[in-house]
Design a protein around this motif. Structure first.
Motif, PDB file in Angstrom:
ATOM      1  N   PHE A  18     -80.646 -16.412 -57.110  1.00  0.00           N
ATOM      2  CA  PHE A  18     -81.861 -16.662 -55.907  1.00  0.00           C
ATOM      3  C   PHE A  18     -81.840 -15.270 -55.187  1.00  0.00           C
ATOM      4  CE2 PHE A  18     -82.463 -16.952 -51.374  1.00  0.00           C
ATOM      5  CZ  PHE A  18     -83.986 -17.543 -51.565  1.00  0.00           C
ATOM      6  N   GLN A  21     -83.674 -12.777 -57.414  1.00  0.00           N
ATOM      7  CA  GLN A  21     -84.976 -13.120 -57.558  1.00  0.00           C
ATOM      8  C   GLN A  21     -85.904 -12.677 -56.438  1.00  0.00           C
ATOM      9  OE1 GLN A  21     -85.041 -17.221 -58.336  1.00  0.00           O
ATOM     10  NE2 GLN A  21     -85.222 -16.870 -60.601  1.00  0.00           N
ATOM     11  N   LYS A  52     -86.786 -21.643 -61.291  1.00  0.00           N
ATOM     12  CA  LYS A  52     -86.666 -21.364 -59.928  1.00  0.00           C
ATOM     13  C   LYS A  52     -86.211 -22.826 -59.241  1.00  0.00           C
ATOM     14  CE  LYS A  52     -88.931 -17.191 -59.080  1.00  0.00           C
ATOM     15  NZ  LYS A  52     -90.313 -16.517 -58.132  1.00  0.00           N
ATOM     16  N   HIS A  56     -82.714 -23.579 -57.022  1.00  0.00           N
ATOM     17  CA  HIS A  56     -82.866 -24.175 -55.749  1.00  0.00           C
ATOM     18  C   HIS A  56     -82.091 -25.522 -55.595  1.00  0.00           C
ATOM     19  CE1 HIS A  56     -85.681 -21.091 -54.992  1.00  0.00           C
ATOM     20  NE2 HIS A  56     -85.471 -21.466 -53.720  1.00  0.00           N
ATOM     21  N   LEU A  90     -89.174 -25.849 -52.183  1.00  0.00           N
ATOM     22  CA  LEU A  90     -89.601 -24.759 -52.839  1.00  0.00           C
ATOM     23  C   LEU A  90     -91.228 -24.943 -53.532  1.00  0.00           C
ATOM     24  CD1 LEU A  90     -89.247 -22.116 -54.695  1.00  0.00           C
ATOM     25  CD2 LEU A  90     -88.531 -23.436 -56.414  1.00  0.00           C
TER      26      LEU A  90
END
Length: 171
Positions: A18, A21, A52, A56, A90
């Protein structure tokens, strides 16, 4: 390796991914790969269960299991719920960003007075089509020369002098 160490490793790895990114998107901009050539952004179940999204989920799941190391079924249930909350957060942040990206800011017609544009087409009889910045993008706009001037050239810069009776006038 104990289950606590596995969940700690999961939490650290997913948090590291994370952070990488995040840093890449902040300093190097976001990049997308578009396979089918469409310019459309679709939010569907595939967007929810993306890489992603998985990262998360693993952040929420892993850190919950690190903070609550008990091996009872209820800690797994809590960890799954927290992971799903991270995924949903997210997903909704992407929806919000997409809405903000497409938000139009319409301007009043008279707000263009004084704005500079460039001649695109000479339609004759003192009428022209110009390119001008409007509503956050470059748009075509029909204008009339107040002086009746007919010799403006393509790409010549002009200023919109006034707006009256649904017409824009240049000098």
């Amino acid at each position: 390796m104990t289950t606590h160490e596995i969940f700690m490793l999961t939490a650290f790895v997913s948090t590291g991914i994370f952070l990488m990114q995040f840093i890449m998107s902040v300093f190097f901009g976001g990049f997308d790969i578009d396979v089918d050539g469409d310019a459309n952004a679709d939010f569907d179940l595939g967007s929810f269960f993306s890489f992603k999204g998985m990262v998360h989920f693993l952040i929420g799941f892993g850190w919950t299991k690190v903070l609550f190391p008990d091996d009872g079924w209820y800690t797994f249930a809590i960890a799954v719920v927290v992971g799903l909350v991270f995924m949903i957060a997210l997903f909704y942040s992407y929806l919000l960003a997409f809405r903000l990206q497409n938000l139009r800011k319409p301007e009043r017609a008279d707000a263009l007075v004084g704005r500079v544009g460039r001649i695109y087409i000479n339609e004759g009889d003192g009428r022209y089509t110009i390119f001008v910045e409007r509503d956050g993008a470059e748009r075509e706009l029909d204008v009339v020369s107040e002086s009746g001037r007919t010799d403006y050239k393509t790409d010549e810069r002009v200023t919109i002098e006034r707006y009256a009776q649904n017409k824009y006038y240049i000098a």
